[in-house]
Write an enzyme that holds these catalytic residues in place. Structure first.
Site, PDB file in Angstrom:
ATOM      1  N   ASP A   1       0.564  -1.575   0.019  1.00  0.00           N
ATOM      2  CA  ASP A   1      -0.298  -0.122  -0.265  1.00  0.00           C
ATOM      3  C   ASP A   1       1.263   1.215  -0.423  1.00  0.00           C
ATOM      4  O   ASP A   1       2.571   1.476  -0.097  1.00  0.00           O
ATOM      5  CB  ASP A   1      -0.496  -0.061   1.394  1.00  0.00           C
TER       6      ASP A   1
ATOM      7  N   HIS B   1       1.841  -8.967  -4.029  1.00  0.00           N
ATOM      8  CA  HIS B   1       0.358  -8.497  -3.815  1.00  0.00           C
ATOM      9  C   HIS B   1       1.350  -7.034  -3.473  1.00  0.00           C
ATOM     10  O   HIS B   1       1.527  -5.993  -2.165  1.00  0.00           O
ATOM     11  CB  HIS B   1      -0.637  -8.770  -2.561  1.00  0.00           C
TER      12      HIS B   1
ATOM     13  N   ASP C   1       2.037 -17.275  -5.729  1.00  0.00           N
ATOM     14  CA  ASP C   1       2.250 -16.283  -6.555  1.00  0.00           C
ATOM     15  C   ASP C   1       0.885 -15.509  -7.095  1.00  0.00           C
ATOM     16  O   ASP C   1       0.638 -15.845  -8.354  1.00  0.00           O
ATOM     17  CB  ASP C   1       3.395 -17.269  -7.328  1.00  0.00           C
TER      18      ASP C   1
ATOM     19  N   GLU D   1       2.761 -10.227   0.407  1.00  0.00           N
ATOM     20  CA  GLU D   1       2.903  -8.626   0.184  1.00  0.00           C
ATOM     21  C   GLU D   1       4.219  -8.904  -0.513  1.00  0.00           C
ATOM     22  O   GLU D   1       4.847  -9.752   0.115  1.00  0.00           O
ATOM     23  CB  GLU D   1       2.111  -8.352   0.771  1.00  0.00           C
TER      24      GLU D   1
END
Ligand SMILES: [Ca+2]
Ligand SMILES: [Ca+2]
Length: 588
Positions: A190, A514, A557, A566
């Site tokens: 993020d 991610h 994956d 992530e």
């Protein structure tokens, strides 16, 4: 939703393409997932081990990768059984090959490994890439092609107009008051910036510099600061340090928990992000993490006064102010649910809520003592050396303090009553790790206990490696160094998933982390040098593509998998430490 469908289509097409590509190289049609090894390679003077899954084979050969000539014939070692899956493995030891070159392991005419290398400095590119991974995470700045290659991108998240959230109001800084806190690294997949997670990340990278300063005199990562005669490791750290300094309330010394959107951005590039950003509640844990980082940075940058005038002083002043705030506010904890019940807008990004600050006191006090020489900082702080040392994680940082007490003991003539129990604690931790290593299915200390496969298990492997290297420093016993190298082998492919966990490396690569930058940029290859979280049987993301529930295989994956795939700065930092330290020590 449309956007998600579109992404899904891209992923499907790139998966088909990668299947086609896999069939081209010389050995790939025979490449077997049943032979697990460090896919990057081995040191001529180091141990060399592959792990063969199953009980079908008893012998193996090593071939020259270009000529196909057999250079070594060996017997597989005794069978071992995974405590997680019950599956059996056998080790293939080819340590006796010392000649640099490209090789392949063969179990039969058709069952072969991908090619790998034996060469000096075999992990230098790994260490450089893992540090460069932080450059790709830089917020508020354009990444030009000259440094970022095909991952070049415009600046995003300027963070020059950040709002004071109602939870963070103080005298002089009312609700929606505007402050500026640009720069720093995006935390993970993020785009938010969290002080608590920056704490352990910065502490790990600064410790790497303090432990191996000479190694970093010649360690270039091709960043904008590469020619400024400051080590690139420190340049990268400074990019986040200056952001952290802006997260301290100048009025009272308290430190905001995070700089964040109320809700996560979508799967977009940074320059497309336009949501308001806030700083939220000052608290004890964030402030103590900040204190520890600033104290350590202030100590290190004293030696760079002519190149970075005033930086050391700024850090040390900020550390003292933070320490004083924490003394006055020793039990202010960040509780996102409580805050959301009281204030708007609700904040639903990573909480990093930590309800215990005893470990942060240990770390901050140790760094303050190490930087000032004043043992008063350690007075009244229980170092907790009576209990087993907990491995560093974002919410449990006392070992970072131990490492610093160990590192600085000689210079500071630290009392034996303080440092001896710390030495014992670190050594006991490593000795516990090493027990029954010969029985482990992948011959790694990583994975001996099921709890190693926590969220971000790759960072468990890397942090175990750091503990082992600290013990090696203490004892000079090479078994600790080699066990640390074994965990690097684990991260680079000698594991039950068959993957190499650092993006951009290995014959079986992580392709779909991610990670918003890698998902949204339209480039098939993910941003390189990022450590995938690794197996996590919690499978909290509920992705449909997991193929196993066994702890050591619980990895997919797939970019839906925030629980196993992530990336995060606090996982990358110990990867930088482990790979660079191994380079520095194995090549001595
Ligand atoms: Ca530099
Ligand atoms: Ca804690």
């Amino acid at each position: 939703m449309m956007f998600k469908m579109f992404l899904f289509r891209i992923c499907t097409i790139s998966m088909i393409l990668s299947v086609v590509q896999v069939q081209k190289p010389l050995f790939a049609q025979h490449t077997s997932d049943g032979i697990r090894l460090n896919q990057v390679g081995f040191y001529p003077n180091g141990p060399k081990l592959a792990i063969v899954s199953g009980d079908k084979y008893t012998d193996f050969t090593v071939l020259n990768a270009s000529s196909g000539k057999v250079v070594f014939k060996g017997k597989l070692g005794p069978q071992r059984t995974s405590q997680h899956s019950g599956k059996v493995t056998r080790p293939a030891d080819f340590t006796s090959i010392i000649k640099p070159g490209k090789y392949v392991i063969a179990l039969s005419e058709t069952v072969k490994s991908a090619p790998f290398e034996i060469k000096k400095n075999v992990h230098k590119s790994v260490a450089q890439a893992a540090l460069k991974g932080f450059y790709y995470q830089r917020a508020s700045i354009e990444l030009p092609e000259k440094y970022a290659g095909k991952w070049a991108r415009p600046a995003g998240h300027p963070d020059t107009r950040v709002l004071i959230h109602p939870s963070a109001v103080s005298e002089g800084r009312p609700e929606n008051f505007v402050i500026s806190a640009p720069g720093g690294w995006y935390d993970a997949g993020d785009y938010n910036k969290y002080i608590v997670n920056s704490g352990i990340t910065m502490g790990t990278l600064l410790s790497l510099y303090e432990d191996f300063p000479l190694y970093f005199e010649n360690f270039n990562t091709n960043i904008p600061e590469s020619n400024n005669s400051v080590p690139d490791l420190l340049d990268e750290v400074i990019y986040n340090l200056r952001w952290m300094l802006a997260m301290q309330d100048p009025a009272d010394g308290g430190v905001y928990h995070k700089l964040t959107n109320p809700r996560f951005d979508g799967m977009i590039m940074p320059d497309a992000a336009d949501k308001p950003r806030y700083v939220v509640q000052k608290n004890t844990v964030a402030t103590l993490d900040f204190v520890a980082v600033m104290a350590q940075a202030g100590r290190i940058f004293r030696n760079f006064e002519n190149k970075l005038p005033g930086l050391s002083d700024s850090c040390l002043v900020a550390a003292v102010k933070g320490w004083e705030w924490a003394k006055k506010n020793p039990d202010v904890y960040y509780n996102q649910n409580e805050i959301n019940a009281k204030f708007d807008p609700d904040i639903v990004t990573g909480a990093y809520g930590d309800r215990g600050a005893a470990d942060e006191w240990i770390w901050a006090a140790s760094e303050m003592y190490a930087s000032t020489g004043k043992s008063d900082y350690l007075k009244g702080v229980d170092l907790k050396t009576g209990a087993p040392m907990p491995l560093p994680t974002w919410n449990m940082v006392q070992a970072l303090g131990y490492y610093t007490l160990l590192r600085t003991a000689e210079n500071l003539k630290t009392e034996a009553a303080i440092v001896d129990p710390v030495r014992k604690s670190i050594t006991a931790f490593s000795d516990e790790l090493l027990k029954e290593l010969e029985k482990q299915p992948y011959h790694t200390v990583m994975g001996k206990n099921a709890k190693d496969y926590a969220w971000g298990s790759s960072s468990v492997a890397a942090n175990q490696g750091i503990a082992l290297l600290n013990t090696f420093k203490l004892t000079k016993d090479r078994k600790y160094l080699l066990a640390a190298l074994g965990n690097l082998d684990y991260l680079l492919g000698r594991n039950a998933t068959t993957y190499c966990f650092l993006t951009g490396f290995g014959s079986k690569k992580v392709m779909h982390p991610h990670h918003r930058l890698s998902i949204a940029d339209g480039i098939a290859d993910p941003v390189p040098g990022l450590l995938s979280g690794g197996p996590n049987p919690g499978q909290q993301d509920k992705c449909a593509t997991y193929t196993s529930k066994f702890a050591d295989e619980s990895f997919t994956d797939d970019d839906c998998s925030y629980a196993s795939n992530e990336i995060a700065i606090n996982w990358n930092a110990p990867m930088v430490y482990l790979s660079a330290a191994i380079e520095a020590l194995m090549e001595k």
